[in-house]
Design an enzyme around this catalytic site. Structure first.
Site, PDB file in Angstrom:
ATOM      1  N   VAL A   1      -9.625  -7.927  -6.903  1.00  0.00           N
ATOM      2  CA  VAL A   1      -8.322  -7.962  -6.245  1.00  0.00           C
ATOM      3  C   VAL A   1      -8.300  -6.991  -5.062  1.00  0.00           C
ATOM      4  O   VAL A   1      -8.953  -5.949  -5.088  1.00  0.00           O
ATOM      5  CB  VAL A   1      -7.197  -7.625  -7.271  1.00  0.00           C
ATOM      6  CG1 VAL A   1      -7.272  -6.184  -7.733  1.00  0.00           C
ATOM      7  CG2 VAL A   1      -5.823  -7.952  -6.739  1.00  0.00           C
ATOM      8  N   CYS A   2      -7.547  -7.374  -4.033  1.00  0.00           N
ATOM      9  CA  CYS A   2      -7.261  -6.479  -2.913  1.00  0.00           C
ATOM     10  C   CYS A   2      -5.767  -6.618  -2.613  1.00  0.00           C
ATOM     11  O   CYS A   2      -4.990  -6.923  -3.514  1.00  0.00           O
ATOM     12  CB  CYS A   2      -8.138  -6.807  -1.698  1.00  0.00           C
ATOM     13  SG  CYS A   2      -7.830  -8.417  -0.949  1.00  0.00           S
ATOM     14  N   ARG A   3      -5.351  -6.421  -1.391  1.00  0.00           N
ATOM     15  CA  ARG A   3      -3.930  -6.513  -1.075  1.00  0.00           C
ATOM     16  C   ARG A   3      -3.446  -7.970  -1.067  1.00  0.00           C
ATOM     17  O   ARG A   3      -2.440  -8.300  -1.679  1.00  0.00           O
ATOM     18  CB  ARG A   3      -3.642  -5.863   0.282  1.00  0.00           C
ATOM     19  CG  ARG A   3      -2.186  -5.892   0.670  1.00  0.00           C
ATOM     20  CD  ARG A   3      -1.939  -5.058   1.930  1.00  0.00           C
ATOM     21  NE  ARG A   3      -0.545  -5.078   2.279  1.00  0.00           N
ATOM     22  CZ  ARG A   3      -0.023  -5.853   3.224  1.00  0.00           C
ATOM     23  NH1 ARG A   3      -0.790  -6.685   3.902  1.00  0.00           N
ATOM     24  NH2 ARG A   3       1.263  -5.810   3.484  1.00  0.00           N
TER      25      ARG A   3
END
Length: 112
Positions: A62-64
């Protein structure tokens, strides 16, 4: 190569022992707010820290918003991991009411 992905609804709210949420955002983003129990290795450091990435679990990356995590997912899969990208990233995590911890200077945790 198609990057395997899942929607936030398909990520267990409480991860089982055989799953890890790998957060690849930068330190300031992590500090502002992150998922409880997530493993933090920024995308910029992933190549040098592969030994810290478990390879015997379901790995959710996951990232932003999903762009950086898609690239990390592809990289990991090309190097022997079985990872999936979390579509919409921490923005969707937060919007769906999932818990956040962290926060800077006494502020409530937030996704930046």
């Amino acid at each position: 190569m198609t990057v395997p992905s899942v929607e936030i609804a398909d990520v267990p709210a409480v991860l089982p022992e055989d799953a890890v949420l790998l957060d690849v955002r930068e330190q300031d983003e992590w500090d502002a707010g992150h998922a409880p129990g997530a493993l933090h290795i920024p995308m910029s450091e992933i190549g040098g820290r592969l030994a810290e990435v478990p390879n015997d679990v379901q790995l959710y990356v996951v990232c932003r918003a999903g762009g950086r995590s898609a690239r990390v997912t592809q990289y990991l899969n090309e190097n022997g991991w079985e990872a999936v990208n979390v579509e919409g990233g921490m923005q969707h995590w937060d919007a769906s009411g999932r818990p956040l911890e962290g926060g800077v200077d006494g502020m409530e945790p937030e996704v930046i």
